[in-house]
Every structure is written in structure tokens, then in C-alpha cells.
Scaffold this motif. Structure first.
Motif, PDB file in Angstrom:
ATOM      1  N   GLN A 132       4.621  -0.689   3.820  1.00  0.00           N
ATOM      2  CA  GLN A 132       5.962  -1.087   4.276  1.00  0.00           C
ATOM      3  C   GLN A 132       6.231  -0.577   5.684  1.00  0.00           C
ATOM      4  N   ILE A 133       5.846   0.664   5.962  1.00  0.00           N
ATOM      5  CA  ILE A 133       6.066   1.242   7.290  1.00  0.00           C
ATOM      6  C   ILE A 133       5.292   0.448   8.343  1.00  0.00           C
ATOM      7  N   ALA A 134       4.022   0.201   8.092  1.00  0.00           N
ATOM      8  CA  ALA A 134       3.192  -0.549   9.044  1.00  0.00           C
ATOM      9  C   ALA A 134       3.699  -1.985   9.199  1.00  0.00           C
ATOM     10  N   GLY A 135       4.128  -2.605   8.107  1.00  0.00           N
ATOM     11  CA  GLY A 135       4.653  -3.968   8.171  1.00  0.00           C
ATOM     12  C   GLY A 135       5.934  -4.050   8.986  1.00  0.00           C
ATOM     13  N   ARG A 136       6.832  -3.084   8.770  1.00  0.00           N
ATOM     14  CA  ARG A 136       8.094  -3.053   9.529  1.00  0.00           C
ATOM     15  C   ARG A 136       7.805  -2.889  11.015  1.00  0.00           C
ATOM     16  N   THR A 178      -2.149  19.930   1.338  1.00  0.00           N
ATOM     17  CA  THR A 178      -3.513  19.678   1.801  1.00  0.00           C
ATOM     18  C   THR A 178      -3.654  20.016   3.272  1.00  0.00           C
ATOM     19  N   VAL A 179      -4.853  20.396   3.666  1.00  0.00           N
ATOM     20  CA  VAL A 179      -5.139  20.679   5.070  1.00  0.00           C
ATOM     21  C   VAL A 179      -6.244  19.770   5.594  1.00  0.00           C
ATOM     22  N   SER A 180      -6.635  18.788   4.801  1.00  0.00           N
ATOM     23  CA  SER A 180      -7.691  17.861   5.195  1.00  0.00           C
ATOM     24  C   SER A 180      -7.114  16.469   5.422  1.00  0.00           C
ATOM     25  N   ALA A 181      -7.478  15.868   6.550  1.00  0.00           N
ATOM     26  CA  ALA A 181      -7.002  14.523   6.865  1.00  0.00           C
ATOM     27  C   ALA A 181      -7.587  13.471   5.928  1.00  0.00           C
ATOM     28  N   ARG A 182      -8.696  13.770   5.289  1.00  0.00           N
ATOM     29  CA  ARG A 182      -9.373  12.794   4.430  1.00  0.00           C
ATOM     30  C   ARG A 182      -9.007  12.913   2.957  1.00  0.00           C
ATOM     31  N   SER A 183      -8.089  13.806   2.628  1.00  0.00           N
ATOM     32  CA  SER A 183      -7.813  14.067   1.216  1.00  0.00           C
ATOM     33  C   SER A 183      -6.916  13.021   0.555  1.00  0.00           C
ATOM     34  N   GLY A 184      -6.237  12.205   1.316  1.00  0.00           N
ATOM     35  CA  GLY A 184      -5.367  11.193   0.733  1.00  0.00           C
ATOM     36  C   GLY A 184      -6.124   9.944   0.332  1.00  0.00           C
ATOM     37  N   ARG A 185      -5.413   9.065  -0.349  1.00  0.00           N
ATOM     38  CA  ARG A 185      -5.998   7.758  -0.690  1.00  0.00           C
ATOM     39  C   ARG A 185      -4.887   6.734  -0.729  1.00  0.00           C
ATOM     40  N   ILE A 186      -5.269   5.478  -0.580  1.00  0.00           N
ATOM     41  CA  ILE A 186      -4.292   4.388  -0.596  1.00  0.00           C
ATOM     42  C   ILE A 186      -4.434   3.627  -1.901  1.00  0.00           C
ATOM     43  N   ILE A 187      -3.290   3.392  -2.536  1.00  0.00           N
ATOM     44  CA  ILE A 187      -3.259   2.612  -3.770  1.00  0.00           C
ATOM     45  C   ILE A 187      -2.198   1.517  -3.616  1.00  0.00           C
ATOM     46  N   ALA A 188      -2.230   0.558  -4.508  1.00  0.00           N
ATOM     47  CA  ALA A 188      -1.193  -0.475  -4.530  1.00  0.00           C
ATOM     48  C   ALA A 188       0.034   0.078  -5.240  1.00  0.00           C
ATOM     49  N   ASP A 189       1.209  -0.427  -4.879  1.00  0.00           N
ATOM     50  CA  ASP A 189       2.428   0.100  -5.494  1.00  0.00           C
ATOM     51  C   ASP A 189       2.461  -0.102  -7.007  1.00  0.00           C
ATOM     52  N   ARG A 190       1.775  -1.120  -7.496  1.00  0.00           N
ATOM     53  CA  ARG A 190       1.751  -1.363  -8.944  1.00  0.00           C
ATOM     54  C   ARG A 190       0.977  -0.271  -9.700  1.00  0.00           C
ATOM     55  N   ASP A 191       0.140   0.493  -8.973  1.00  0.00           N
ATOM     56  CA  ASP A 191      -0.659   1.552  -9.597  1.00  0.00           C
ATOM     57  C   ASP A 191       0.035   2.909  -9.620  1.00  0.00           C
ATOM     58  N   VAL A 192       1.200   3.022  -9.000  1.00  0.00           N
ATOM     59  CA  VAL A 192       1.908   4.304  -8.949  1.00  0.00           C
ATOM     60  C   VAL A 192       2.237   4.805 -10.353  1.00  0.00           C
ATOM     61  N   ALA A 193       2.669   3.921 -11.217  1.00  0.00           N
ATOM     62  CA  ALA A 193       3.034   4.320 -12.578  1.00  0.00           C
ATOM     63  C   ALA A 193       1.840   4.888 -13.354  1.00  0.00           C
ATOM     64  N   ALA A 240       0.827  -1.217   0.000  1.00  0.00           N
ATOM     65  CA  ALA A 240       0.000   0.000   0.000  1.00  0.00           C
ATOM     66  C   ALA A 240       0.858   1.262   0.000  1.00  0.00           C
ATOM     67  N   ILE A 241       0.431   2.220  -0.809  1.00  0.00           N
ATOM     68  CA  ILE A 241       1.073   3.528  -0.906  1.00  0.00           C
ATOM     69  C   ILE A 241       0.016   4.578  -0.565  1.00  0.00           C
ATOM     70  N   LEU A 242       0.340   5.474   0.356  1.00  0.00           N
ATOM     71  CA  LEU A 242      -0.550   6.586   0.695  1.00  0.00           C
ATOM     72  C   LEU A 242      -0.206   7.746  -0.227  1.00  0.00           C
ATOM     73  N   VAL A 243      -1.195   8.234  -0.971  1.00  0.00           N
ATOM     74  CA  VAL A 243      -1.016   9.352  -1.892  1.00  0.00           C
ATOM     75  C   VAL A 243      -1.806  10.538  -1.331  1.00  0.00           C
ATOM     76  N   VAL A 244      -1.087  11.630  -1.060  1.00  0.00           N
ATOM     77  CA  VAL A 244      -1.703  12.814  -0.475  1.00  0.00           C
ATOM     78  C   VAL A 244      -1.294  14.026  -1.305  1.00  0.00           C
ATOM     79  N   PRO A 245      -2.252  14.858  -1.705  1.00  0.00           N
ATOM     80  CA  PRO A 245      -1.878  16.087  -2.419  1.00  0.00           C
ATOM     81  C   PRO A 245      -1.012  16.983  -1.533  1.00  0.00           C
TER      82      PRO A 245
END
Length: 145
Positions: free
Chosen positions: A128-132, A98-113, A90-95
Motif C-alpha cells: 500500500q505504501i509503495a502503491g500510494r 531485529t538488527v538484520s536487514a534481511r530478517s523480514g519477509r513479505i507476505i500477502a495480506d490474506r496470509d496475516v491471519a 504485500a505486508i512486510l513482517v519483521v521480528p
């Protein structure tokens, strides 16, 4: 292994596992004041205790703050996106900005491209952070038992 939300880790352990100096963690908690109790870290017997979720929130918030986000927004964003243990890829994507806690979204690393980037984005490897952190917490928990 403790549950993701079971508070059984000390302040020192939480700081080390989140990659934050103990003094900086104390400052963060002080700056958040009342929010610290509801967002992370419960008190028991005069001591503050952290769960794996709390530690992951701290680590992700640290990365968001290093990317320019205000501390309170960074903690709220991390908390919002760590309601459950994320997938390892999982990758967290945040503009950015931003000043809103809800503005981000989680995508799979394969979708980054395939991300359509029209303005600056912050990408945090939340899985990765949570897993570690869960791996390190589990090891600590087993050693203590």
C-alpha cells in the motif's frame, strides 16, 4: 510515468511524498552519511534527486523507525525489501528488535491471519505504501510534463 528507479524527484517532493518533514529528511541523510548515496538519493548538479523507490524506502523506513528500529537498520531493511515494486497487498513482517536487514519477509495480506506469532512482530503494509507513492509520483510527473 518514470521507472521505479529513475531519479527525477526533488528533496522537497520526496519529503512530502514520504510523509517526512524536509528538515528531518536532511537529518536522516546526514546521519546515514556515505550510506545515503548507495541506499537512496543520487546527486546531480549539486542537487539531490530521488526515485519512487527511494521515496518508498524512506516511507517504509520511517514506519520501521517509529516501531522502534534503529534508523540505519530501518533504511537497510526497507531497501532490501523494495528491490522491485511489491504487490499492492504485500505486508512486510519483521521480528521486533531485529538488527538484520534481511530478517523480514513479505507476505500477502490474506496470509496475516495464518501467521504463527510466538514473539512480537512488526507488520508494515509495504504494498500500500509503495502503491500510494507510485501513484502520487506518477501524478506529479504528468503535471510537470
Amino acid at each position: 510515468m518514470p521507472a521505479f528507479e529513475e531519479r527525477c524527484f526533488t528533496v522537497e517532493e520526496a519529503a512530502r511524498l514520504a510523509g517526512i518533514r524536509r528538515g528531518n529528511l536532511d537529518v536522516m541523510i546526514h546521519r546515514l552519511k556515505d550510506g545515503a548515496e548507495c541506499l537512496f538519493a543520487g546527486k546531480r548538479g549539486g542537487r539531490r534527486w530521488f526515485s519512487m523507490k527511494d521515496i518508498a524506502v524512506l516511507a517504509v523506513a520511517r514506519e520501521l523507525e517509529r516501531s522502534g528500529m534503529v534508523l540505519l537498520t530501518a533504511v537497510a531493511t526497507a531497501y532490501e525489501h523494495l528491490q522491485a515494486l511489491p504487490d499492492p497487498d504485500a505486508i512486510l513482517v519483521v521480528p521486533a528488535g531485529t538488527v538484520s536487514a534481511r530478517s523480514g519477509r513479505i507476505i500477502a495480506d490474506r496470509d496475516v491471519a495464518r501467521l504463527l506469532i510466538e514473539k512480537s512482530q512488526i507488520l508494515i503494509p509495504i504494498g500500500q505504501i509503495a502503491g500510494r507513492i507510485t501513484d502520487a509520483c506518477s501524478e506529479l510527473y504528468l503535471r510537470a510534463a
